[in-house]
Design a protein around this motif. Structure first.
Motif, PDB file in Angstrom:
ATOM      1  N   GLU A 107     -61.542  86.478 -34.885  1.00  0.00           N
ATOM      2  CA  GLU A 107     -60.419  85.685 -35.281  1.00  0.00           C
ATOM      3  C   GLU A 107     -61.069  84.361 -36.274  1.00  0.00           C
ATOM      4  O   GLU A 107     -62.027  83.970 -35.801  1.00  0.00           O
ATOM      5  CB  GLU A 107     -59.791  85.042 -34.208  1.00  0.00           C
ATOM      6  N   PRO A 108     -60.639  84.014 -37.319  1.00  0.00           N
ATOM      7  CA  PRO A 108     -61.032  83.141 -38.150  1.00  0.00           C
ATOM      8  C   PRO A 108     -60.791  81.839 -37.638  1.00  0.00           C
ATOM      9  O   PRO A 108     -59.767  81.622 -36.846  1.00  0.00           O
ATOM     10  CB  PRO A 108     -60.173  83.404 -39.337  1.00  0.00           C
ATOM     11  N   LEU A 109     -61.538  80.944 -37.823  1.00  0.00           N
ATOM     12  CA  LEU A 109     -61.595  79.658 -37.551  1.00  0.00           C
ATOM     13  C   LEU A 109     -61.113  78.806 -38.869  1.00  0.00           C
ATOM     14  O   LEU A 109     -61.504  79.051 -40.025  1.00  0.00           O
ATOM     15  CB  LEU A 109     -63.017  79.004 -37.201  1.00  0.00           C
ATOM     16  N   ARG A 110     -60.248  77.831 -38.529  1.00  0.00           N
ATOM     17  CA  ARG A 110     -59.734  77.176 -39.848  1.00  0.00           C
ATOM     18  C   ARG A 110     -60.457  75.831 -40.064  1.00  0.00           C
ATOM     19  O   ARG A 110     -60.882  75.183 -39.110  1.00  0.00           O
ATOM     20  CB  ARG A 110     -58.155  76.750 -39.271  1.00  0.00           C
ATOM     21  N   LYS A 111     -60.372  75.413 -41.282  1.00  0.00           N
ATOM     22  CA  LYS A 111     -61.121  74.307 -41.610  1.00  0.00           C
ATOM     23  C   LYS A 111     -60.768  72.939 -40.814  1.00  0.00           C
ATOM     24  O   LYS A 111     -59.576  72.834 -40.685  1.00  0.00           O
ATOM     25  CB  LYS A 111     -61.282  74.318 -43.129  1.00  0.00           C
ATOM     26  N   GLY A 112     -61.612  72.295 -40.847  1.00  0.00           N
ATOM     27  CA  GLY A 112     -61.648  70.867 -40.288  1.00  0.00           C
ATOM     28  C   GLY A 112     -61.786  70.909 -38.725  1.00  0.00           C
ATOM     29  O   GLY A 112     -61.904  69.604 -38.242  1.00  0.00           O
ATOM     30  N   VAL A 113     -61.928  72.058 -38.226  1.00  0.00           N
ATOM     31  CA  VAL A 113     -62.423  71.778 -36.794  1.00  0.00           C
ATOM     32  C   VAL A 113     -63.653  71.750 -36.410  1.00  0.00           C
ATOM     33  O   VAL A 113     -64.703  71.833 -37.524  1.00  0.00           O
ATOM     34  CB  VAL A 113     -61.979  73.313 -35.959  1.00  0.00           C
ATOM     35  N   GLN A 114     -64.185  71.061 -35.409  1.00  0.00           N
ATOM     36  CA  GLN A 114     -65.685  70.501 -35.205  1.00  0.00           C
ATOM     37  C   GLN A 114     -66.197  71.734 -34.520  1.00  0.00           C
ATOM     38  O   GLN A 114     -65.695  72.473 -33.572  1.00  0.00           O
ATOM     39  CB  GLN A 114     -65.517  69.476 -34.129  1.00  0.00           C
ATOM     40  N   VAL A 115     -67.336  72.098 -34.969  1.00  0.00           N
ATOM     41  CA  VAL A 115     -68.090  73.345 -34.452  1.00  0.00           C
ATOM     42  C   VAL A 115     -69.488  72.601 -34.179  1.00  0.00           C
ATOM     43  O   VAL A 115     -69.965  71.466 -34.514  1.00  0.00           O
ATOM     44  CB  VAL A 115     -68.473  74.365 -35.471  1.00  0.00           C
ATOM     45  N   HIS A 116     -69.956  73.641 -32.962  1.00  0.00           N
ATOM     46  CA  HIS A 116     -71.203  72.866 -32.602  1.00  0.00           C
ATOM     47  C   HIS A 116     -72.262  74.005 -32.891  1.00  0.00           C
ATOM     48  O   HIS A 116     -72.215  75.302 -32.984  1.00  0.00           O
ATOM     49  CB  HIS A 116     -71.445  72.975 -30.921  1.00  0.00           C
ATOM     50  N   GLU A 117     -73.747  73.795 -32.858  1.00  0.00           N
ATOM     51  CA  GLU A 117     -74.733  74.674 -33.145  1.00  0.00           C
ATOM     52  C   GLU A 117     -74.750  75.911 -32.223  1.00  0.00           C
ATOM     53  O   GLU A 117     -74.423  75.627 -31.033  1.00  0.00           O
ATOM     54  CB  GLU A 117     -76.146  73.974 -32.799  1.00  0.00           C
ATOM     55  N   GLY A 118     -74.593  77.151 -32.675  1.00  0.00           N
ATOM     56  CA  GLY A 118     -74.783  78.437 -32.025  1.00  0.00           C
ATOM     57  C   GLY A 118     -73.306  78.806 -31.927  1.00  0.00           C
ATOM     58  O   GLY A 118     -72.919  79.948 -31.696  1.00  0.00           O
ATOM     59  N   ASP A 119     -72.163  77.892 -32.271  1.00  0.00           N
ATOM     60  CA  ASP A 119     -70.881  78.740 -32.348  1.00  0.00           C
ATOM     61  C   ASP A 119     -70.688  79.972 -33.411  1.00  0.00           C
ATOM     62  O   ASP A 119     -71.122  79.738 -34.462  1.00  0.00           O
ATOM     63  CB  ASP A 119     -69.827  77.525 -32.576  1.00  0.00           C
ATOM     64  N   VAL A 120     -69.877  80.737 -32.792  1.00  0.00           N
ATOM     65  CA  VAL A 120     -69.739  82.194 -33.778  1.00  0.00           C
ATOM     66  C   VAL A 120     -68.556  81.761 -34.733  1.00  0.00           C
ATOM     67  O   VAL A 120     -67.690  81.169 -34.471  1.00  0.00           O
ATOM     68  CB  VAL A 120     -69.338  83.288 -32.827  1.00  0.00           C
ATOM     69  N   ARG A 229     -77.713  90.322 -37.577  1.00  0.00           N
ATOM     70  CA  ARG A 229     -76.825  89.969 -38.849  1.00  0.00           C
ATOM     71  C   ARG A 229     -75.579  90.069 -38.741  1.00  0.00           C
ATOM     72  O   ARG A 229     -74.543  89.460 -39.444  1.00  0.00           O
ATOM     73  CB  ARG A 229     -77.327  90.489 -40.105  1.00  0.00           C
ATOM     74  N   LEU A 230     -75.122  90.758 -37.832  1.00  0.00           N
ATOM     75  CA  LEU A 230     -73.596  91.175 -37.282  1.00  0.00           C
ATOM     76  C   LEU A 230     -72.845  89.784 -36.976  1.00  0.00           C
ATOM     77  O   LEU A 230     -71.684  89.822 -36.984  1.00  0.00           O
ATOM     78  CB  LEU A 230     -73.409  92.301 -36.315  1.00  0.00           C
ATOM     79  N   THR A 231     -73.515  88.771 -36.346  1.00  0.00           N
ATOM     80  CA  THR A 231     -72.910  87.656 -35.848  1.00  0.00           C
ATOM     81  C   THR A 231     -73.514  86.400 -36.477  1.00  0.00           C
ATOM     82  O   THR A 231     -74.758  86.101 -36.663  1.00  0.00           O
ATOM     83  CB  THR A 231     -73.371  87.488 -34.264  1.00  0.00           C
TER      84      THR A 231
END
Length: 421
Positions: A107-120, A229-231
């Motif tokens: 599922e796509p993530l929408r712009k503006g959200v906070q992400v952390h190192e390692g998040d898919v 590379r798939l992730t």
């Protein structure tokens, strides 16, 4: 509209009118012709008339001076900060792209959200890649199983070689005593050479087995890397600046997945002219005023050693803490970088003028009440005045009427304090 310049212009115009048009009348008045007529008609009043003439002559001389408005200027401490115009930049920004071809299954993530190192951010369909990995692992197992066989063949070849060497040695000794035939000696030599060839062949087989294992390990690694590379994951904590790839879309190598920026630390980037680059040093404190009016402070973290070929300017970066993410990427900023201080005069912008050689400077009032010219260096232009260098510690600067006088012209200055600039 200021009245002082207008009144000064009127007075100067009247003075020029009487000096040029009514010159004879003024000369006659200065010679005291009218006073002499009065004296001849009334001898009793002659001493008083002489006094009156002298007073009127002195007043006329004073009136011949050009009226100007001057300012008692005192040098002040001036930090001489290097002023630049630049913009804010994220301390890190990366556009994540696909390294293999497949279909997005996350599922796509929408712009503006906070992400952390390692998040898919994007997960791709594995397809037949797991089967390819299993095949590579099986080949590795097979190659490793062939290794003992190759080692055993080498041991067997070495044993045969040892036996052949012993038989050859015995045949040579018997041949020397005449106890064996030449045919048997030749057969022993042939057996020894065959054993040597067998050892070489066994060594080659062993090396082939080792190469097979290395090849299988490489195939397994390639299959595992292809699956990795798939992730596509976030490389650091930050904000998602763009939507991640849409579910079901086909991505090819190089196609974008998402853009991540890090804003908890921000850079303010400007370009300093080559004439001032030596005044900017690493670690120098700096301040920037954003277009929103906010003021931020930081330290100079980078000064380019190579000039831009088009503008001949050098890039300067200032690192600023931004824990609340209030500063955005790409905001315009006015930058002031602290440099070695000096003393300078702050004057109205209207005080500047040019001499006959076109040199920038100001007119001053000399001790003998005549006008003078001093060349100055423009240091900074502010909304309420300009900072200039080149003047003495104290100077009486003409701020109104300087364009109507030249060096050596007598002036009648009227001084204005700094509060009425």
């Amino acid at each position: 509209m200021r009245l002082i310049p207008l009144i000064t212009a009127i007075l100067v115009s009247l003075g020029l009118y009487y000096l040029v048009i009514e010159r004879e009348t003024l000369l006659a008045f200065a010679r005291g012709e009218e006073a002499q007529d009065i004296a001849s008609s009334d001898p009793a009043t002659t001493p008083d008339a002489d006094t009156t003439v002298r007073a009127e002559t002195a007043e006329l001389v004073a009136e011949n001076r050009v009226g100007v408005v001057a300012l008692h200027s005192q040098a002040q401490v001036f930090d001489r900060a290097v002023i630049l115009r630049g913009m804010t930049q994220a301390v890190r920004q990366v556009e994540l792209r696909a390294e293999t071809s497949s279909t997005v299954i996350s599922e796509p993530l929408r712009k503006g959200v906070q992400v952390h190192e390692g998040d898919v951010l994007c997960r791709l369909d594995p397809g037949t890649r797991p089967a390819t990995l299993l095949e590579a692992q099986a080949r590795l197992t097979e190659a490793r199983a062939n290794m003992p066989v190759s080692e055993a063949r080498l041991d067997e070849a070495n044993a045969k070689l040892s036996e052949a060497i012993i038989n050859l040695t015995a045949a040579e000794k018997l041949s020397e005593g005449g106890y064996t035939s030449e045919t048997k000696l030749a057969a022993s030599k042939a057996a020894e050479r065959s054993a040597v060839a067998g050892v070489a062949s066994a060594k080659g087989g062993l090396e082939t087995a080792k190469a097979g294992i290395e090849s299988a390990i490489a195939a397994v690694g390639a299959a595992q890397k292809e699956i990795e590379r798939l992730t596509i994951v976030a490389p650091f904590d930050g904000l998602l600046e763009s939507d991640s790839a849409e579910l079901g879309s086909l991505v090819l190598p190089g196609d974008p997945c998402a853009t991540v920026i890090q804003l908890d630390t921000i850079k303010v980037v400007g370009f300093v002219p080559e004439t001032q680059v030596n005044r900017v040093g690493l670690g120098a404190p700096a301040r920037a005023e954003l277009a929103t009016g906010d003021l931020v402070e930081g330290l100079v973290s980078f000064v380019s050693r190579s000039a831009d070929q088009a503008t001949r300017t050098f890039e300067v970066e200032i690192t600023v803490a931004n824990p609340d993410l209030a500063i955005r990427d790409g905001q315009t900023a006015d930058i002031a970088i602290a440099a070695q201080g000096a003393t300078a005069h702050k004057l109205p912008q209207s005080a500047l003028t040019l001499n006959k050689d076109g040199q920038l400077g100001v007119r001053i009032v000399n001790d003998d009440q005549t006008a003078g010219f001093v060349a100055v260096e423009l240091l900074r232009d502010e909304a309420d005045g300009i900072w200039v260098g080149g003047l003495p510690e104290q100077a009486d600067v003409i701020i109104t009427g300087q364009d109507f006088v030249t060096s050596g012209v007598a002036v009648a200055p009227r001084y204005q304090n700094e509060a009425t600039q």
